[in-house]
Design a protein around this motif. Structure first.
Motif, PDB file in Angstrom:
ATOM      1  N   MET A   1      -1.412   2.745 -67.562  1.00  0.00           N
ATOM      2  CA  MET A   1      -0.211   3.514 -67.309  1.00  0.00           C
ATOM      3  C   MET A   1       0.989   2.749 -67.873  1.00  0.00           C
ATOM      4  O   MET A   1       1.031   1.529 -67.837  1.00  0.00           O
ATOM      5  N   THR A   2       1.938   3.509 -68.364  1.00  0.00           N
ATOM      6  CA  THR A   2       3.159   2.921 -68.907  1.00  0.00           C
ATOM      7  C   THR A   2       3.940   2.241 -67.784  1.00  0.00           C
ATOM      8  O   THR A   2       4.066   2.787 -66.690  1.00  0.00           O
ATOM      9  N   GLU A   3       4.463   1.077 -68.075  1.00  0.00           N
ATOM     10  CA  GLU A   3       5.222   0.331 -67.071  1.00  0.00           C
ATOM     11  C   GLU A   3       6.700   0.673 -67.156  1.00  0.00           C
ATOM     12  O   GLU A   3       7.247   0.881 -68.242  1.00  0.00           O
ATOM     13  N   HIS A   4       7.323   0.692 -65.996  1.00  0.00           N
ATOM     14  CA  HIS A   4       8.763   0.889 -65.933  1.00  0.00           C
ATOM     15  C   HIS A   4       9.471  -0.398 -66.350  1.00  0.00           C
ATOM     16  O   HIS A   4       8.917  -1.488 -66.178  1.00  0.00           O
ATOM     17  N   PRO A   5      10.695  -0.280 -66.856  1.00  0.00           N
ATOM     18  CA  PRO A   5      11.469  -1.500 -67.138  1.00  0.00           C
ATOM     19  C   PRO A   5      11.653  -2.285 -65.840  1.00  0.00           C
ATOM     20  O   PRO A   5      11.792  -1.692 -64.769  1.00  0.00           O
ATOM     21  N   PRO A   6      11.651  -3.599 -65.915  1.00  0.00           N
ATOM     22  CA  PRO A   6      11.738  -4.399 -64.685  1.00  0.00           C
ATOM     23  C   PRO A   6      13.032  -4.184 -63.900  1.00  0.00           C
ATOM     24  O   PRO A   6      13.044  -4.363 -62.693  1.00  0.00           O
ATOM     25  N   ASP A   7      14.099  -3.769 -64.557  1.00  0.00           N
ATOM     26  CA  ASP A   7      15.383  -3.601 -63.865  1.00  0.00           C
ATOM     27  C   ASP A   7      15.637  -2.165 -63.424  1.00  0.00           C
ATOM     28  O   ASP A   7      16.751  -1.815 -63.053  1.00  0.00           O
ATOM     29  N   LEU A   8      14.613  -1.328 -63.406  1.00  0.00           N
ATOM     30  CA  LEU A   8      14.778   0.068 -63.023  1.00  0.00           C
ATOM     31  C   LEU A   8      14.976   0.192 -61.515  1.00  0.00           C
ATOM     32  O   LEU A   8      14.239  -0.410 -60.738  1.00  0.00           O
ATOM     33  N   ASP A   9      15.977   0.973 -61.111  1.00  0.00           N
ATOM     34  CA  ASP A   9      16.261   1.217 -59.698  1.00  0.00           C
ATOM     35  C   ASP A   9      16.544   2.706 -59.538  1.00  0.00           C
ATOM     36  O   ASP A   9      17.545   3.210 -60.059  1.00  0.00           O
ATOM     37  N   LEU A  10      15.665   3.407 -58.835  1.00  0.00           N
ATOM     38  CA  LEU A  10      15.832   4.851 -58.663  1.00  0.00           C
ATOM     39  C   LEU A  10      17.162   5.205 -57.990  1.00  0.00           C
ATOM     40  O   LEU A  10      17.707   6.279 -58.230  1.00  0.00           O
ATOM     41  N   ALA A  11      17.682   4.317 -57.189  1.00  0.00           N
ATOM     42  CA  ALA A  11      18.944   4.584 -56.506  1.00  0.00           C
ATOM     43  C   ALA A  11      20.099   4.749 -57.493  1.00  0.00           C
ATOM     44  O   ALA A  11      21.117   5.357 -57.161  1.00  0.00           O
ATOM     45  N   HIS A  12      19.942   4.218 -58.699  1.00  0.00           N
ATOM     46  CA  HIS A  12      20.987   4.329 -59.713  1.00  0.00           C
ATOM     47  C   HIS A  12      20.712   5.438 -60.730  1.00  0.00           C
ATOM     48  O   HIS A  12      21.401   5.528 -61.748  1.00  0.00           O
ATOM     49  N   LEU A  13      19.692   6.269 -60.463  1.00  0.00           N
ATOM     50  CA  LEU A  13      19.359   7.372 -61.358  1.00  0.00           C
ATOM     51  C   LEU A  13      19.660   8.703 -60.668  1.00  0.00           C
ATOM     52  O   LEU A  13      19.573   8.813 -59.450  1.00  0.00           O
ATOM     53  N   GLN A  41      16.143  19.700 -71.092  1.00  0.00           N
ATOM     54  CA  GLN A  41      17.271  20.088 -71.952  1.00  0.00           C
ATOM     55  C   GLN A  41      16.843  20.201 -73.416  1.00  0.00           C
ATOM     56  O   GLN A  41      17.529  19.726 -74.324  1.00  0.00           O
ATOM     57  N   GLY A  42      15.671  20.814 -73.634  1.00  0.00           N
ATOM     58  CA  GLY A  42      15.178  21.038 -74.981  1.00  0.00           C
ATOM     59  C   GLY A  42      14.563  19.827 -75.664  1.00  0.00           C
ATOM     60  O   GLY A  42      14.183  19.902 -76.827  1.00  0.00           O
ATOM     61  N   GLU A  43      14.437  18.733 -74.963  1.00  0.00           N
ATOM     62  CA  GLU A  43      13.924  17.485 -75.537  1.00  0.00           C
ATOM     63  C   GLU A  43      12.626  17.079 -74.844  1.00  0.00           C
ATOM     64  O   GLU A  43      12.513  17.175 -73.621  1.00  0.00           O
ATOM     65  N   ARG A  44      11.658  16.637 -75.633  1.00  0.00           N
ATOM     66  CA  ARG A  44      10.418  16.114 -75.069  1.00  0.00           C
ATOM     67  C   ARG A  44      10.648  14.688 -74.586  1.00  0.00           C
ATOM     68  O   ARG A  44      11.102  13.837 -75.350  1.00  0.00           O
ATOM     69  N   CYS A  45      10.299  14.456 -73.319  1.00  0.00           N
ATOM     70  CA  CYS A  45      10.504  13.154 -72.695  1.00  0.00           C
ATOM     71  C   CYS A  45       9.222  12.725 -71.980  1.00  0.00           C
ATOM     72  O   CYS A  45       8.404  13.555 -71.596  1.00  0.00           O
ATOM     73  N   LEU A  46       9.074  11.441 -71.792  1.00  0.00           N
ATOM     74  CA  LEU A  46       7.938  10.887 -71.068  1.00  0.00           C
ATOM     75  C   LEU A  46       8.282  10.816 -69.585  1.00  0.00           C
ATOM     76  O   LEU A  46       9.386  10.403 -69.221  1.00  0.00           O
ATOM     77  N   PHE A  47       7.336  11.215 -68.735  1.00  0.00           N
ATOM     78  CA  PHE A  47       7.513  10.982 -67.300  1.00  0.00           C
ATOM     79  C   PHE A  47       6.419  10.039 -66.824  1.00  0.00           C
ATOM     80  O   PHE A  47       5.294  10.065 -67.315  1.00  0.00           O
ATOM     81  N   VAL A  48       6.801   9.167 -65.886  1.00  0.00           N
ATOM     82  CA  VAL A  48       5.883   8.171 -65.343  1.00  0.00           C
ATOM     83  C   VAL A  48       6.069   8.141 -63.834  1.00  0.00           C
ATOM     84  O   VAL A  48       7.211   8.149 -63.345  1.00  0.00           O
ATOM     85  N   VAL A  49       4.958   8.118 -63.093  1.00  0.00           N
ATOM     86  CA  VAL A  49       5.051   8.084 -61.639  1.00  0.00           C
ATOM     87  C   VAL A  49       5.947   6.907 -61.231  1.00  0.00           C
ATOM     88  O   VAL A  49       5.825   5.797 -61.756  1.00  0.00           O
ATOM     89  N   ALA A  50       6.881   7.191 -60.334  1.00  0.00           N
ATOM     90  CA  ALA A  50       7.909   6.206 -59.982  1.00  0.00           C
ATOM     91  C   ALA A  50       7.376   5.059 -59.124  1.00  0.00           C
ATOM     92  O   ALA A  50       7.804   3.919 -59.295  1.00  0.00           O
ATOM     93  N   GLU A  60       1.799  10.114 -49.215  1.00  0.00           N
ATOM     94  CA  GLU A  60       2.448  10.005 -50.536  1.00  0.00           C
ATOM     95  C   GLU A  60       3.323  11.219 -50.828  1.00  0.00           C
ATOM     96  O   GLU A  60       2.912  12.360 -50.674  1.00  0.00           O
ATOM     97  N   MET A  61       4.528  10.957 -51.262  1.00  0.00           N
ATOM     98  CA  MET A  61       5.453  11.968 -51.777  1.00  0.00           C
ATOM     99  C   MET A  61       5.746  11.533 -53.214  1.00  0.00           C
ATOM    100  O   MET A  61       6.578  10.667 -53.443  1.00  0.00           O
ATOM    101  N   ARG A  62       5.011  12.095 -54.164  1.00  0.00           N
ATOM    102  CA  ARG A  62       5.075  11.630 -55.549  1.00  0.00           C
ATOM    103  C   ARG A  62       6.416  11.966 -56.194  1.00  0.00           C
ATOM    104  O   ARG A  62       6.909  13.077 -56.102  1.00  0.00           O
ATOM    105  N   ARG A  63       6.969  10.952 -56.876  1.00  0.00           N
ATOM    106  CA  ARG A  63       8.173  11.110 -57.693  1.00  0.00           C
ATOM    107  C   ARG A  63       7.882  10.510 -59.060  1.00  0.00           C
ATOM    108  O   ARG A  63       7.031   9.634 -59.186  1.00  0.00           O
TER     109      ARG A  63
END
Length: 139
Positions: A1-13, A41-50, A60-63
C-alpha cells in the motif's frame, strides 16, 4: 500500500463531500477499498486509506486521503490498471469502460510484473487534497 507522507495530519486537511469524490477504480482491497483512483473536480487522484492500522477493527470507520498525482505518477497508475483489466478483469473498475472479464485471462501476467516492478508513488504533503469517508460510485 502507498504510504502517506510522514508529516500528514488529517486535522489540517479539508473534509471532502461524498458527491465530490467519484470512485473510478480500486487498486487494493481488504473488506473494502484501501487504495485506488477517484475523480475530484474533473481530475484523477489517488486515494489511500487514512488509518491503515484500523483496517479490520471491530468499530472501523474507514476514511481516505485524496492526493493529486504528478503526470508521471498518474500515467504509471493508469498503466498498471490497464494491465490489471487486460489480464485479471475489470471487477474493480467503475469507469464504465472496462470489460468485466479480462481480454486475455492470465492473472500471472499481471501479478508477476506487479510484484517485480510496481513502485508505489512517493507522495508529498503538498499533494494532499483532503480526506473523505464516502464516495460516489457511477458505472
Amino acid at each position: 500500500m502507498t504510504e502517506h507522507p510522514p508529516d500528514l495530519d488529517l486535522a489540517h486537511l479539508s473534509r471532502l463531500a461524498q458527491e465530490d469524490v467519484r470512485l473510478l477504480w480500486v487498486n487494493d482491497f481488504w473488506d473494502g477499498a484501501l487504495e485506488g483512483i477517484a475523480e475530484y473536480q474533473g481530475e484523477r487522484c489517488l486515494f489511500v486509506v487514512a488509518e491503515p492500522h484500523l483496517v479490520g477493527a471491530h468499530d472501523e470507520m474507514r476514511r481516505w486521503v485524496l492526493y493529486r498525482l504528478t503526470t508521471e505518477q498518474l500515467q504509471e497508475e493508469e498503466r498498471w490498471h490497464a494491465l490489471f483489466v487486460a489480464h485479471v478483469g475489470g471487477h474493480f473498475d467503475h469507469t464504465g469502460t472496462a470489460p468485466h472479464e479480462a481480454e486475455q485471462h492470465d492473472p500471472a501476467r499481471f501479478y508477476g510484473a506487479y510484484q517485480a516492478d510496481y513502485r508505489a508513488p512517493q507522495l508529498e504533503r503538498s499533494q494532499a487534497v483532503g480526506w473523505f469517508s464516502a464516495f460516489t460510485v457511477r458505472s
